[in-house]
Motif scaffolding. Structure first.
Motif, PDB file in Angstrom:
ATOM      1  N   THR A   3      13.917 -52.958 -23.336  1.00  0.00           N
ATOM      2  CA  THR A   3      13.552 -51.988 -24.360  1.00  0.00           C
ATOM      3  C   THR A   3      13.359 -50.604 -23.778  1.00  0.00           C
ATOM      4  OG1 THR A   3      11.253 -52.637 -24.182  1.00  0.00           O
ATOM      5  CG2 THR A   3      12.539 -53.685 -25.909  1.00  0.00           C
ATOM      6  N   GLN A   7      15.523 -47.341 -24.898  1.00  0.00           N
ATOM      7  CA  GLN A   7      14.910 -46.098 -25.348  1.00  0.00           C
ATOM      8  C   GLN A   7      15.388 -44.930 -24.501  1.00  0.00           C
ATOM      9  OE1 GLN A   7      10.796 -47.204 -25.118  1.00  0.00           O
ATOM     10  NE2 GLN A   7      10.749 -47.973 -27.205  1.00  0.00           N
ATOM     11  N   ASP A  39      13.680 -50.245 -34.345  1.00  0.00           N
ATOM     12  CA  ASP A  39      12.522 -49.365 -34.202  1.00  0.00           C
ATOM     13  C   ASP A  39      11.829 -49.150 -35.545  1.00  0.00           C
ATOM     14  OD1 ASP A  39      10.807 -47.572 -32.668  1.00  0.00           O
ATOM     15  OD2 ASP A  39      11.794 -45.955 -33.760  1.00  0.00           O
ATOM     16  N   TYR A  42      10.662 -53.319 -36.773  1.00  0.00           N
ATOM     17  CA  TYR A  42      10.237 -54.391 -35.867  1.00  0.00           C
ATOM     18  C   TYR A  42       9.031 -55.160 -36.394  1.00  0.00           C
ATOM     19  CZ  TYR A  42       6.443 -51.424 -34.176  1.00  0.00           C
ATOM     20  OH  TYR A  42       5.318 -50.649 -34.102  1.00  0.00           O
ATOM     21  N   TYR A  77      15.790 -58.848 -27.344  1.00  0.00           N
ATOM     22  CA  TYR A  77      15.413 -57.438 -27.311  1.00  0.00           C
ATOM     23  C   TYR A  77      14.275 -57.183 -28.297  1.00  0.00           C
ATOM     24  CZ  TYR A  77      15.381 -52.448 -28.004  1.00  0.00           C
ATOM     25  OH  TYR A  77      14.958 -51.153 -28.117  1.00  0.00           O
ATOM     26  N   TYR A  81      10.619 -55.806 -27.440  1.00  0.00           N
ATOM     27  CA  TYR A  81      10.171 -54.569 -28.088  1.00  0.00           C
ATOM     28  C   TYR A  81       8.800 -54.789 -28.722  1.00  0.00           C
ATOM     29  CZ  TYR A  81      10.672 -50.180 -30.667  1.00  0.00           C
ATOM     30  OH  TYR A  81      10.506 -48.911 -31.158  1.00  0.00           O
ATOM     31  N   GLU A  84       6.113 -54.920 -26.072  1.00  0.00           N
ATOM     32  CA  GLU A  84       5.763 -53.572 -25.609  1.00  0.00           C
ATOM     33  C   GLU A  84       4.816 -52.884 -26.584  1.00  0.00           C
ATOM     34  OE1 GLU A  84       8.896 -50.888 -24.659  1.00  0.00           O
ATOM     35  OE2 GLU A  84       9.664 -52.158 -23.059  1.00  0.00           O
TER      36      GLU A  84
END
Length: 134
Positions: A3, A7, A39, A42, A77, A81, A84
């Motif tokens: 991720t 970005q 983004d 999510y 992914y 994400y 994170e």
């Protein structure tokens, strides 16, 4: 971490001085659309089909784009994400862990804590107590 790489890739693409000189590849355009969709959504229950539709491609092409660009699957992914985002919330807010799990798309229940511990080696509570890594 995939991720962070994605970005960084989006930022470089957006601010590249040669952006107007070099036409992005179809894979790059598709990835931009799919990463932007992730983004924006999510927190929701996302499917591979929904991610693929963000770039107007099928599930197989979506998976190929992710594998070619980030060496991971779209769903992996998405999970990374979410981790994170959860890690950031754990260290920057006093929100209950269950609320954070819901906010990042894991839903309620112990699944988030189990997955988080499997990924990081510590529970969300222990991660919060340790504070952000320096």
């Amino acid at each position: 971490m995939p991720t962070a790489l994605a970005q960084l890739w989006l930022v470089i693409e957006e601010h590249s001085p040669t952006k107007k000189l070099v036409k992005p590849t179809i894979t790059q355009l598709r990835m931009q659309q799919m990463l932007a969709f992730i983004d924006d959504h999510y927190q929701d229950r996302l499917t591979l089909t929904e991610i693929a539709h963000a770039a107007h491609v099928g599930r197989s092409e979506c998976s190929r784009c992710f594998q070619k660009t980030l060496a991971t699957s779209p769903m992996r992914y998405l999970q990374e994400y979410r981790f994170e985002k959860a890690a950031k919330l754990l260290t920057t807010t006093p929100l209950p862990i269950s609320v954070i799990a819901n906010q990042v798309g894991f839903g309620a229940g112990p699944l988030f804590s189990q997955c988080f511990k499997r990924r990081t080696g510590v529970t969300p509570h222990q991660y919060r107590e340790r504070g952000p890594k320096v």
